[in-house]
Structure formats: C-alpha cells, structure tokens
Design a protein around this motif. Structure first.
Motif, PDB file in Angstrom:
ATOM      1  N   GLY A   1      31.799 -26.458  20.503  1.00 11.22           N
ATOM      2  CA  GLY A   1      30.738 -27.299  20.055  1.00 11.22           C
ATOM      3  C   GLY A   1      31.005 -28.626  20.563  1.00 11.22           C
ATOM      4  O   GLY A   1      29.997 -29.339  21.073  1.00 11.22           O
ATOM      5  N   GLU A   2      32.072 -29.248  20.109  1.00  9.08           N
ATOM      6  CA  GLU A   2      32.383 -30.429  20.540  1.00  9.08           C
ATOM      7  C   GLU A   2      32.605 -30.931  21.979  1.00  9.08           C
ATOM      8  O   GLU A   2      32.072 -32.017  22.303  1.00  9.08           O
ATOM      9  N   ASP A   3      32.984 -30.049  22.500  1.00  8.88           N
ATOM     10  CA  ASP A   3      33.227 -30.052  24.053  1.00  8.88           C
ATOM     11  C   ASP A   3      31.837 -30.034  24.815  1.00  8.88           C
ATOM     12  O   ASP A   3      31.623 -30.816  25.729  1.00  8.88           O
ATOM     13  N   LYS A   4      30.798 -29.227  24.112  1.00  9.65           N
ATOM     14  CA  LYS A   4      29.661 -29.242  24.800  1.00  9.65           C
ATOM     15  C   LYS A   4      28.887 -30.519  24.560  1.00  9.65           C
ATOM     16  O   LYS A   4      28.313 -30.988  25.478  1.00  9.65           O
ATOM     17  N   LYS A   5      28.937 -31.052  23.516  1.00  5.46           N
ATOM     18  CA  LYS A   5      28.437 -32.326  22.961  1.00  5.46           C
ATOM     19  C   LYS A   5      28.762 -33.518  23.864  1.00  5.46           C
ATOM     20  O   LYS A   5      28.044 -34.335  24.317  1.00  5.46           O
ATOM     21  N   GLU A   6      30.179 -33.466  24.085  1.00  6.59           N
ATOM     22  CA  GLU A   6      30.687 -34.589  24.732  1.00  6.59           C
ATOM     23  C   GLU A   6      30.271 -34.411  26.410  1.00  6.59           C
ATOM     24  O   GLU A   6      29.907 -35.401  27.178  1.00  6.59           O
ATOM     25  N   TRP A   7      30.157 -33.380  26.675  1.00  7.89           N
ATOM     26  CA  TRP A   7      29.763 -32.992  28.089  1.00  7.89           C
ATOM     27  C   TRP A   7      28.444 -33.316  28.357  1.00  7.89           C
ATOM     28  O   TRP A   7      27.991 -33.980  29.255  1.00  7.89           O
TER      29      TRP A   7
END
Lengths: 115, 115
Positions: B38-44
C-alpha cells in the motif's frame, strides 16, 4: 448471464509509438479499474478480466468519457504530461469499466478493435 | 528521494498484434499493482505512476518473474488463454511493481524499451 469487460480506447491518430501506447493504455486501465464498483470488479475478475483495445481515431474522446460518467460507469481520461511524444495536456486514452458488456458497448460499440 | 516505477515486460518475439499486446500489458500492469504494498502504491501514484514498457525478446521471462518474487517485489506473469493469436499457456507478459526504481532495474535493467 451478464458478461463483463473493460474497454481501453486509444487516440491512434496521434501516431504514438507502440511503447507509448502501451503505457497510456495501462494508465487508463488501472485508473478506470480503481473507480469501479467492488461487485463489478469481482464479477469481471472471476471471468478472466476481459479487456478490449479500441481505436477512436479522430472522433471526440472527451464526449465518450462524459457519456460513460453520465451512465454511471467507471471511467478515466488520460492526459499526457507531454514530456516525450505529444503536447502537454493531450488526451491520449480513455478507460471504461469493468462493467457489463452491454453498457460498455452502448458507448464504444461503433469503434474498431486495434489490430 | 526514492523514485518509483512499474515495469511492463512483453514477449515481443511472439509477434502479437498491437491490440493484443496492449491487452496483455494491461493485464500484467493491473495484476502486479494489486500485489503491491500500500505504501509503495501511494508513493508511486503521488509521483505520476511512471510506467515503462520493455521488450524481453527471446530471453527467459519466467526467471525474471522468479527473481522479482525472491526480491519481494510485486509481480505477475500473464499466461494467455490461447483463444486467438498464441498457443494456450504461452507466457506473453510480466508486470513488476510499483516498486523503487533501483529494485526494478536490478531485474529488468538490461532490457530495451519498446519503441
């Protein structure tokens, strides 16, 4: 049984490269998906996640987006940042669905499949 | 600052049509996305959801998938149902990420962008 699909509509008349078209299509697909109803997503995925790639050529892509929204369908219009092949703000693609096939066809039924 | 991207790897040596490649790429993109943190998706997403389309040609696509999984990256291998252009079970595409760019590059850095 209701069939489900997602339509990925591209402005092929812009003459984008294959790689560029692929990136724009994925952007449209993913963002339309995010806007879809949970039940529709589940139905679509349980039956193979059918996707079709359509060319809208020089027809008006924004009006299709509006129509999809009016019909309550999940839809996303891709505007390019314009760093490479097209001018900034150029609309390159439209994703509609996943949604029942007949609803998608009422908006994109006149468009040709990309060969 | 860590950059994020998603790599969409296609078996261009199969000679798939443009429309078919687009559909397979979207399938890879969406399913790799679903497997991401989820964090990676948000950053991306907060930085424009960078996507790159790469050609693996006749190199081994399954070993890249294995390597991505071993590295803990979200990845998805697309096997075609074989109804149209390729034989059933043919691997057509691989999606990796969103994830930090350097981690993606450690797996796909030798591949060429699709023009």
């Amino acid at each position: 049984m209701t069939e489900y699909k997602q339509a990925i509509v591209l402005k092929e008349d812009l003459g984008m490269s294959r790689g560029k078209s692929i990136a724009q299509a994925c952007h449209a697909s993913l963002n339309a998906y995010k806007r879809a109803d949970g039940e529709d997503k589940k139905e679509w995925e349980s039956r193979g996640s059918k996707k079709i790639a359509l060319d809208i050529g020089d027809k008006d892509i924004k009006s299709r987006f509006q129509k999809a929204k009016e019909e309550g369908l999940p839809a996303y219009l891709v505007k390019d940042a314009g760093l490479t092949e097209v001018q900034s703000g150029t609309v390159t693609a439209l994703g509609i669905g996943p949604a029942p096939e007949s609803k998608i066809d009422s908006i994109t039924g006149d468009l040709n499949l990309i060969e």
